[in-house]
Enzyme design. Structure first.
Site, PDB file in Angstrom:
ATOM      1  CB  THR A 271     -44.278   7.418 -15.956  1.00 26.33           C
ATOM      2  OG1 THR A 271     -43.144   6.406 -15.975  1.00 26.33           O
ATOM      3  CG2 THR A 271     -45.368   7.554 -17.383  1.00 26.33           C
TER       4      THR A 271
ATOM      5  CD  GLU B 188     -47.029   0.441 -17.021  1.00 30.96           C
ATOM      6  OE1 GLU B 188     -46.840   1.512 -15.710  1.00 30.96           O
ATOM      7  OE2 GLU B 188     -46.046   0.669 -18.011  1.00 30.96           O
TER       8      GLU B 188
HETATM    9  N1  HSE Z   1     -43.865   6.483 -23.171  1.00 30.19           N
HETATM   10  C1  HSE Z   1     -43.580   6.323 -22.184  1.00 30.19           C
HETATM   11  C2  HSE Z   1     -43.984   7.761 -21.714  1.00 30.19           C
HETATM   12  C3  HSE Z   1     -43.083   5.406 -20.954  1.00 30.19           C
HETATM   13  O1  HSE Z   1     -42.379   8.030 -21.832  1.00 30.19           O
HETATM   14  O2  HSE Z   1     -44.728   8.349 -20.707  1.00 30.19           O
HETATM   15  C4  HSE Z   1     -42.905   5.123 -19.530  1.00 30.19           C
HETATM   16  O3  HSE Z   1     -41.833   4.445 -19.589  1.00 30.19           O
END
Ligand code: HSE
Length: 322
Positions: free
Chosen positions: A197, A144
């Site tokens: 993201t 990730e």
């Molecule tokens: N917590 C992360 C964000 C999750 O909000 O950037 C991304 O899927």
């Protein structure tokens, strides 16, 4: 990564195919940015793999959005996570993989997290299940980090552990799994909008005020209470976010209208799933409101000529062999 194994050699050295399902997850859930995650029952990515002599190779990628998913193992979250598992296990073989996406990328439904968790989970089976779930989370979180521009394990944790997860700390890594109420109904609406993201993280503020911190701590604490006690109303009123969703609202057209429509039709809470663009709604699954909420949210987008997919689902158990 070595992906140069010759075909002839692979055929002679390859093992049986095994298959795993890695589910969609929702993260943040109001106050728990980068800390809360919840596994869904569906949709899922399906990943198949078999042992080959060496290297990691992706022989097939299919499903929604697969045209934009690289087969290069150095930049694909399945293989990056699987390689971490092979390294930790000291494995002296490689893996050939086939990826069938059920969760399209840039959806806010933990697409890259599902691929990463599924890749780690599958590789661990091929290694004789040497690694613990926490080690698998760390392998998947590494993927990730590489793919989405920031270390966050709030999707991969529930994807591996199932249920509702709270990351108490990243350093040292400490995650707590909580069994969510079985009647926590979830409606996911995914408009035909792409939000990466990495882009959604760039619009976030660098600092938060004490006032917002207090607000988030209060809501996050009562969210955990609601999940543990099975109190759907407490869960619903704890989905509050003074910082992250407000900064990202501009990335998702008509999200406020969609959330309002869900709330007017019986949702307990409606919010941006992860970094968007999906709109998540919670409802009491002992009622039959799920389909109505899904239809009403979808209609907000259909009226604007934007295609929108929906799922009516529940909390799930995380990655599993199928
Ligand atoms: N917590 C992360 C964000 C999750 O909000 O950037 C991304 O899927």
């Amino acid at each position: 990564m070595d992906s140069s194994t010759g075909n002839q050699e692979k055929i002679s050295m390859s093992g049986d195919w095994i298959r795993v399902a890695a589910p969609a997850t929702t993260s943040n859930i109001g106050p728990g940015f980068d800390t809360f995650g919840l596994a869904m029952n569906e949709p899922c990515d399906v990943i198949e793999g078999r042992i080959i002599e060496s290297g990691l190779e992706i022989s097939e990628v299919s499903g929604p959005g697969s045209e934009n998913i690289p087969k290069n193992p150095n930049i694909n979250s399945v293989t990056i996570a699987a390689e971490q598992v092979l390294k930790r296990c000291g494995a002296e073989f490689g893996i050939e993989l086939k990826i069938k996406k059920g969760i399209r990328p840039c959806s806010g439904m933990g697409s890259s997290g599902a691929s990463a968790a599924g890749g780690a989970f599958l590789a661990n089976i091929l290694c004789g299940e040497k690694l613990s779930p926490i080690e698998l989370i760390l392998c998947a979180a590494h993927a990730e980090d590489v793919i989405s521009g920031g270390l966050h394990a709030d999707n991969v944790s529930p994807c591996i552990l199932g249920g509702f997860t709270v990351i108490r700390s990243y350093e040292p890594f400490d995650v707590i799994r909580i069994e969510p109420p079985a009647n926590l109904g979830m409606v996911v609406a995914l408009p035909d909008v792409m939000v990466a993201t990495s882009d959604a993280r760039k619009v976030l503020p660098r600092e938060v005020s004490v006032k917002d911190l207090v607000f988030h701590v209060g809501n996050a604490s009562s969210m955990v209470y609601g999940m543990m006690a099975g109190d759907l109303k407490a869960i619903g009123r704890s989905v509050k976010d003074a910082v992250f969703e407000p900064a990202r609202v501009k990335l998702v057209p008509f999200i406020k209208e969609a959330e309002k429509e869900a709330m007017s039709n019986g949702a307990l809470a409606s919010f941006m799933g992860g970094s968007g663009p999906c709109i998540m709604s919670f409802y009491d699954a002992d009622t039959d409101l799920g389909c109505t909420i899904a239809e009403k949210v979808k209609a907000v987008y259909t009226e604007k000529n934007i295609h929108c997919d929906t799922w009516v689902t529940r909390p799930g158990v995380g990655c599993k062999r199928i």
